[in-house]
Write a protein that holds these residues in place. Structure first.
Motif, short mmCIF file in Angstrom:
data_model
loop_
_atom_site.label_atom_id
_atom_site.label_comp_id
_atom_site.label_asym_id
_atom_site.label_seq_id
_atom_site.Cartn_x
_atom_site.Cartn_y
_atom_site.Cartn_z
N PRO A 17 0.95 -1.22 0.08
CA PRO A 17 0.24 0.10 0.01
C PRO A 17 1.03 1.22 0.08
CG PRO A 17 -0.68 -1.65 1.66
CD PRO A 17 0.75 -2.14 1.07
N ASN A 18 0.57 2.40 -0.59
CA ASN A 18 1.22 3.51 -0.71
C ASN A 18 2.44 3.29 -1.45
OD1 ASN A 18 -0.67 5.35 0.78
ND2 ASN A 18 0.03 4.10 2.59
N PRO A 19 2.45 2.70 -2.65
CA PRO A 19 3.59 2.19 -3.24
C PRO A 19 5.00 3.18 -3.44
CG PRO A 19 1.94 2.89 -4.88
CD PRO A 19 1.28 2.87 -3.53
N SER A 46 -2.95 1.19 -5.46
CA SER A 46 -1.50 1.15 -5.17
C SER A 46 -0.82 0.31 -6.42
CB SER A 46 -1.39 0.49 -3.85
OG SER A 46 -1.86 1.47 -2.83
N ASP A 49 -1.30 2.02 -9.82
CA ASP A 49 -0.49 3.21 -10.22
C ASP A 49 0.79 2.59 -10.13
OD1 ASP A 49 -2.78 4.83 -9.85
OD2 ASP A 49 -1.94 5.50 -7.94
N THR A 93 -9.89 4.21 -6.34
CA THR A 93 -8.96 5.05 -7.07
C THR A 93 -9.37 5.60 -8.44
OG1 THR A 93 -7.46 3.83 -7.98
CG2 THR A 93 -7.17 4.32 -5.68
N LYS A 113 5.37 11.59 -0.77
CA LYS A 113 4.01 11.04 -1.82
C LYS A 113 3.74 11.76 -2.71
CE LYS A 113 -0.17 8.19 -1.38
NZ LYS A 113 -1.10 7.68 -0.36
N HIS A 224 -1.52 13.04 1.34
CA HIS A 224 -0.57 12.31 0.82
C HIS A 224 0.49 12.16 1.88
CE1 HIS A 224 -1.87 12.07 -3.74
NE2 HIS A 224 -2.65 11.32 -2.92
N ASP A 231 1.97 5.64 6.77
CA ASP A 231 1.47 4.51 6.01
C ASP A 231 0.14 4.09 6.19
OD1 ASP A 231 2.45 2.78 3.81
OD2 ASP A 231 2.88 1.01 5.10
N HIS A 234 -5.00 5.36 2.38
CA HIS A 234 -5.30 6.76 1.66
C HIS A 234 -6.74 7.12 2.14
CE1 HIS A 234 -5.34 10.06 -1.09
NE2 HIS A 234 -6.04 9.08 -1.92
#
Length: 348
Positions: A17-19, A46, A49, A93, A113, A224, A231, A234
């Motif tokens: 997550p949150n790459p 994630s 994207d 997303t 981010k 972000h 972490d 989102h």
């Protein structure tokens, strides 16, 4: 390379997550080594994207970090990418049908981010099957609902004036999610509910609703920073930041937020000025988020005690990603560092 051989390369399957940019770089190196000719992103935002930036990084000359937006540094957007196929397994997303990607820079020099948005990142094919979302847990279903709505409210409140058709498009998406989102949260096997929020997720950020409104996304930029540093999911972060930002911004455009209150929640304007009406609508929106299980305060995100120093640092990090010539975060209104701090304090 066949999928079954992927594990033999020594690289873990999947994207966090949150790459992270480091993950993207390793995957791009693997794709080059194996001479891959297509990138398939099957998962949530994630994964999709990351897949876009992987596809671009394979053909990119130079450091992939240079394609990402950072304040004071002109990005060098990619001009080529491997073909991208997206298969969303979460309604949130809308990455399956747009040309944007959000990536966290995680090297020793920077922890940001940020994002890239350019035409070569449009997927060639999007395979959208709501049955793939049936097993998404309640919490992440709710966070996805919040993400969808926030994509729409960003354009609705930060875009240019006099866009009546786009307003109605936006309101239609929000009303659909308010109706079907709670059903998907309460019963994940409700395929009709899953279908409706999946379609809402797509149209919320594929350019249809935002056509011509030219809106920045200040709420996303602030969130972000939180998800880069802690972490957090989102959508959960958006549920905390968006109502706080709305209360701040409503003081500058009360009539716009009054319209939101009337059209979305059917609140009567009888005997109320625009700002009072606006605040009532924002309260109702926050109540909706709570009702489906979203956090609405920083204290609910598991990041510990929040200090003034932390708020100041978060504001600085947000402006390191994006700011205008005056050093403000674009939006309506543009936000100074002090404004971002105030918004975050309102979310405590």
């Amino acid at each position: 390379m066949h999928y079954r051989d992927f594990g033999k390369t020594g690289m873990k399957t999947g994207v966090e997550p949150n790459p992270r940019l480091s993950t993207v770089v390793r995957a791009a190196e693997l794709a080059k080594k194996e001479e891959c000719d297509v990138v398939i992103g099957m998962g949530g935002g994630s994964v999709m994207d990351a897949s876009k930036v992987i596809a671009a990084s394979v053909l990119y000359e130079g450091d992939p970090k240079d394609m990402l937006v950072r304040a004071g540094k002109a990005p060098r957007f990619p001009e080529r990418a491997l073909p991208i196929i997206t298969v969303p397994t979460l309604a949130a997303t809308g990455s399956e049908m747009n040309c944007g990607a959000v990536i966290t820079i995680d090297d020793e020099e920077e922890k940001l981010k940020t994002f890239v948005m350019t035409e070569v990142l449009y997927p060639k094919v999007a395979v959208v099957d709501p049955e793939l979302t049936i097993t998404v847990p309640k919490a992440h279903t709710a966070y996805g609902v919040c993400d969808i709505i926030t994509h729409v409210t960003e354009g609705y409140f930060n875009g240019i004036d006099v866009t009546p058709i786009q307003d109605r498009f936006a309101e239609g998406v929000i009303l659909t999610v308010l109706e079907w989102g709670p059903k998907a949260v309460s019963n994940g096997s409700d395929l009709e509910a899953r279908t409706q929020i999946q379609w809402a997720s797509i149209v919320a950020l594929n350019g249809w609703v935002q056509a011509g409104v030219n809106a920045p996304y200040p709420v996303h930029q602030i969130e972000h920073t939180l998800s880069a540093l802690y972490d957090i999911p989102h959508g959960a972060g958006l549920a905390v930041v968006n109502p706080a930002w709305m209360r701040f911004a409503a003081r500058f455009r009360p009539e716009r937020f009054a319209q939101f209150a009337q059209r979305i929640f059917g609140i009567s304007a009888m005997g109320k000025d625009d700002l009072s009406l606006a605040m009532e609508g924002i309260d109702r929106f926050e109540e909706f988020l709570r009702s489906i299980g979203c956090p609405t305060r920083l204290s609910e995100l598991g990041i510990g005690k929040v200090t003034d120093e932390m708020l100041s640092y978060w504001a600085d990090k947000t402006l390191e990603v994006l700011c205008d010539e005056e050093g403000k975060l674009p939006g309506r209104p543009p936000l100074r560092k002090e404004d971002i701090v105030e918004i975050l304090r309102m979310a405590m």
